[in-house]
Design an enzyme around this catalytic site. Structure first.
Site, PDB file in Angstrom:
ATOM      1  N   ASP A   1       0.845  -1.197   0.000  1.00  0.00           N
ATOM      2  CA  ASP A   1       0.000   0.000   0.000  1.00  0.00           C
ATOM      3  C   ASP A   1       0.876   1.241   0.000  1.00  0.00           C
ATOM      4  O   ASP A   1       2.004   1.227   0.481  1.00  0.00           O
ATOM      5  CB  ASP A   1      -0.926   0.020   1.222  1.00  0.00           C
ATOM      6  CG  ASP A   1      -2.172   0.877   0.998  1.00  0.00           C
ATOM      7  OD1 ASP A   1      -3.250   0.296   0.749  1.00  0.00           O
ATOM      8  OD2 ASP A   1      -2.079   2.129   1.058  1.00  0.00           O
TER       9      ASP A   1
ATOM     10  N   ASN B   1      -6.279  -3.501  -6.150  1.00  0.00           N
ATOM     11  CA  ASN B   1      -7.451  -2.956  -5.457  1.00  0.00           C
ATOM     12  C   ASN B   1      -7.377  -1.443  -5.315  1.00  0.00           C
ATOM     13  O   ASN B   1      -8.368  -0.797  -4.995  1.00  0.00           O
ATOM     14  CB  ASN B   1      -7.521  -3.621  -4.068  1.00  0.00           C
ATOM     15  CG  ASN B   1      -8.632  -3.083  -3.212  1.00  0.00           C
ATOM     16  OD1 ASN B   1      -9.807  -3.312  -3.500  1.00  0.00           O
ATOM     17  ND2 ASN B   1      -8.289  -2.343  -2.160  1.00  0.00           N
TER      18      ASN B   1
ATOM     19  N   TYR C   1     -13.682   8.175 -12.705  1.00  0.00           N
ATOM     20  CA  TYR C   1     -13.878   6.885 -12.032  1.00  0.00           C
ATOM     21  C   TYR C   1     -14.512   5.871 -13.000  1.00  0.00           C
ATOM     22  O   TYR C   1     -14.025   4.737 -13.133  1.00  0.00           O
ATOM     23  CB  TYR C   1     -14.763   7.086 -10.800  1.00  0.00           C
ATOM     24  CG  TYR C   1     -14.856   5.882  -9.888  1.00  0.00           C
ATOM     25  CD1 TYR C   1     -13.785   5.520  -9.071  1.00  0.00           C
ATOM     26  CD2 TYR C   1     -16.012   5.104  -9.838  1.00  0.00           C
ATOM     27  CE1 TYR C   1     -13.865   4.416  -8.230  1.00  0.00           C
ATOM     28  CE2 TYR C   1     -16.098   4.008  -9.003  1.00  0.00           C
ATOM     29  CZ  TYR C   1     -15.028   3.674  -8.194  1.00  0.00           C
ATOM     30  OH  TYR C   1     -15.104   2.572  -7.361  1.00  0.00           O
TER      31      TYR C   1
ATOM     32  N   LYS D   1     -12.588   2.497 -14.383  1.00  0.00           N
ATOM     33  CA  LYS D   1     -13.108   1.157 -14.079  1.00  0.00           C
ATOM     34  C   LYS D   1     -13.482   0.400 -15.361  1.00  0.00           C
ATOM     35  O   LYS D   1     -13.259  -0.818 -15.453  1.00  0.00           O
ATOM     36  CB  LYS D   1     -14.304   1.260 -13.132  1.00  0.00           C
ATOM     37  CG  LYS D   1     -13.937   1.768 -11.734  1.00  0.00           C
ATOM     38  CD  LYS D   1     -12.876   0.908 -11.062  1.00  0.00           C
ATOM     39  CE  LYS D   1     -12.671   1.289  -9.606  1.00  0.00           C
ATOM     40  NZ  LYS D   1     -11.596   0.506  -8.965  1.00  0.00           N
TER      41      LYS D   1
ATOM     42  N   THR E   1     -17.139   0.974   3.348  1.00  0.00           N
ATOM     43  CA  THR E   1     -15.738   1.270   3.674  1.00  0.00           C
ATOM     44  C   THR E   1     -15.619   2.780   3.897  1.00  0.00           C
ATOM     45  O   THR E   1     -16.543   3.538   3.573  1.00  0.00           O
ATOM     46  CB  THR E   1     -14.782   0.870   2.538  1.00  0.00           C
ATOM     47  OG1 THR E   1     -14.969   1.780   1.446  1.00  0.00           O
ATOM     48  CG2 THR E   1     -15.006  -0.557   2.068  1.00  0.00           C
TER      49      THR E   1
HETATM   50  N1  LIG Z   1     -16.358   1.164  -1.321  1.00  0.00           N
HETATM   51  C1  LIG Z   1     -17.149   1.101  -2.384  1.00  0.00           C
HETATM   52  O1  LIG Z   1     -18.338   1.460  -2.322  1.00  0.00           O
HETATM   53  C2  LIG Z   1     -16.637   0.559  -3.702  1.00  0.00           C
HETATM   54  C3  LIG Z   1     -17.565   0.233  -4.694  1.00  0.00           C
HETATM   55  C4  LIG Z   1     -17.113  -0.276  -5.911  1.00  0.00           C
HETATM   56  C5  LIG Z   1     -15.749  -0.445  -6.120  1.00  0.00           C
HETATM   57  N2  LIG Z   1     -14.878  -0.109  -5.133  1.00  0.00           N
HETATM   58  C6  LIG Z   1     -13.448  -0.279  -5.412  1.00  0.00           C
HETATM   59  O2  LIG Z   1     -12.878  -1.134  -4.451  1.00  0.00           O
HETATM   60  C7  LIG Z   1     -11.508  -0.776  -4.252  1.00  0.00           C
HETATM   61  C8  LIG Z   1     -11.250  -0.560  -2.780  1.00  0.00           C
HETATM   62  O3  LIG Z   1     -12.113   0.434  -2.311  1.00  0.00           O
HETATM   63  P1  LIG Z   1     -12.298   0.772  -0.762  1.00  0.00           P
HETATM   64  O4  LIG Z   1     -13.679   1.241  -0.608  1.00  0.00           O
HETATM   65  O5  LIG Z   1     -11.799  -0.350   0.073  1.00  0.00           O
HETATM   66  O6  LIG Z   1     -11.362   2.072  -0.666  1.00  0.00           O
HETATM   67  P2  LIG Z   1     -10.185   2.479   0.289  1.00  0.00           P
HETATM   68  O7  LIG Z   1      -9.926   3.909  -0.031  1.00  0.00           O
HETATM   69  O8  LIG Z   1     -10.490   2.077   1.699  1.00  0.00           O
HETATM   70  O9  LIG Z   1      -8.968   1.558  -0.212  1.00  0.00           O
HETATM   71  C9  LIG Z   1      -8.121   1.931  -1.239  1.00  0.00           C
HETATM   72  C10 LIG Z   1      -6.713   1.555  -0.832  1.00  0.00           C
HETATM   73  O10 LIG Z   1      -5.839   1.863  -1.916  1.00  0.00           O
HETATM   74  C11 LIG Z   1      -4.699   2.514  -1.392  1.00  0.00           C
HETATM   75  N3  LIG Z   1      -4.085   3.343  -2.416  1.00  0.00           N
HETATM   76  C12 LIG Z   1      -4.543   4.526  -2.902  1.00  0.00           C
HETATM   77  N4  LIG Z   1      -3.667   5.010  -3.793  1.00  0.00           N
HETATM   78  C13 LIG Z   1      -2.654   4.120  -3.888  1.00  0.00           C
HETATM   79  C14 LIG Z   1      -1.458   4.059  -4.643  1.00  0.00           C
HETATM   80  N5  LIG Z   1      -1.121   5.039  -5.497  1.00  0.00           N
HETATM   81  N6  LIG Z   1      -0.653   2.996  -4.493  1.00  0.00           N
HETATM   82  C15 LIG Z   1      -0.968   2.002  -3.628  1.00  0.00           C
HETATM   83  N7  LIG Z   1      -2.083   2.002  -2.870  1.00  0.00           N
HETATM   84  C16 LIG Z   1      -2.911   3.060  -3.003  1.00  0.00           C
HETATM   85  C17 LIG Z   1      -5.204   3.308  -0.211  1.00  0.00           C
HETATM   86  O11 LIG Z   1      -4.147   3.670   0.691  1.00  0.00           O
HETATM   87  C18 LIG Z   1      -6.212   2.333   0.394  1.00  0.00           C
HETATM   88  O12 LIG Z   1      -5.607   1.462   1.320  1.00  0.00           O
HETATM   89  C19 LIG Z   1     -11.264   0.467  -5.100  1.00  0.00           C
HETATM   90  O13 LIG Z   1     -10.690   0.071  -6.322  1.00  0.00           O
HETATM   91  C20 LIG Z   1     -12.659   1.016  -5.319  1.00  0.00           C
HETATM   92  O14 LIG Z   1     -12.777   1.768  -6.504  1.00  0.00           O
HETATM   93  C21 LIG Z   1     -15.278   0.383  -3.927  1.00  0.00           C
END
Ligand SMILES: NC(=O)c1ccc[n+]([C@@H]2O[C@H](COP(=O)([O-])OP(=O)(O)OC[C@H]3O[C@@H](n4cnc5c(N)ncnc54)[C@H](O)[C@@H]3O)[C@@H](O)[C@H]2O)c1
Length: 253
Positions: A41, A91, A157, A161, A192
């Protein structure tokens, strides 16, 4: 939710963007299924805290998926620590900016595409050869229902995606002969901290976003992690080039 089996026994999984939310839930699920996990991360401290709680089968490293050297180092860290690589999960995503194409800053556009899409390219560029050398395995990109259907004021976004979903398909074509399966997994809204940038708590998020899902609620991160573990495992041995919607039916109508 039940935690099934030891489907990932002795396999090594690298998760990019593992420190929080869905990534952390995937790390926990992989450990529960017998894997060794590298929690990579941008934010090292929470990644290290997570790895500490997961025990000796987990390790953490700092990784900025937008930086080629950093992506390469994370894969090398996995090789040195565990000697092989069987799975990659991309992710990571940047915070999403609410704007139309007219209003969106160029820098915000570049950041979302960089982390969400170019990051997947860079992680794969270095991870796929090691997965190949380990005898094959599975790559999973965490997409979104908004890679399948569009929503308001989320142009970067949605584009990142959609690109991610098709990158998985293109990679699946190229790497099937190497026994590397490549799929995307597209969640609906998930409880989250990402949602807490827009809502005061998960109850408020659920009240607003839940009804758009056929199941009438948003997901828990563990529900996404269960599907990711399936795609990583040999239970998904005949699945490649697919996008698995785990969206409570959001994109169905
Ligand atoms: N939460 C939702 O509603 C939702 C819905 C659909 C898709 N998603 C997707 O699921 C994934 C995770 O989402 P989440 O809700 O757990 O978000 P989150 O923000 O909690 O997790 C994202 C993680 O990515 C890390 N990150 C960000 N930039 C980075 C980089 N340049 N290099 C390495 N790590 C990096 C962050 O530090 C964090 O730990 C994402 O791709 C998001 O688009 C989330």
């Amino acid at each position: 939710m039940t935690t099934a089996m030891n489907r990932l026994q002795d396999s090594v999984v690298l998760i990019a963007g593992a420190a929080s939310g869905i990534g952390a839930a995937i790390a926990k699920r992989c450990i529960a299924e017998g894997a060794m996990v590298v929690c990579a991360d941008y934010n090292l401290d929470p990644a290290m805290q997570l790895a500490d709680t997961l025990g000796p089968s987990a390790a953490a490293c700092q990784c900025d998926v937008t930086d080629s050297g950093s992506a390469r180092s994370a894969v090398e860290f996995a090789r040195q620590k565990f000697g092989r690589l069987d799975g990659l999960v991309h992710n990571a995503a940047a915070p999403s900016t609410s704007a139309t194409v007219v209003d969106l800053d160029e820098s915000a556009w570049r950041r979302e595409i960089d982390v969400g899409l170019t990051g997947a390219f860079l992680m794969s560029k270095y991870a796929v050869p090691l997965i190949d050398a380990s005898g094959g395995g599975s790559v999973v990109f965490i997409g979104s229902q908004f890679g399948r259907v569009a929503t308001t004021k989320a142009v970067a976004y949605c584009a990142a995606k959609a690109g991610l979903i098709h990158l998985a398909k293109a990679m699946a074509v190229d790497h099937a002969p190497d026994k590397v399966r490549v799929n995307s997994l597209s969640p609906g809204a998930v409880a989250t901290t990402r949602l807490l940038r827009r809502f005061r708590d998960f109850e408020a998020a659920n009240a607003t976003l839940g009804p758009a899902h056929l199941l009438g609620r948003i997901a828990e991160p563990e529900e996404i992690a269960a599907a990711a573990a399936f795609l990583l495992s040999s239970d998904a041995s005949f699945i490649t080039g697919s996008d698995m919607l785990v969206d409570g039916g959001y994109a169905t109508r």
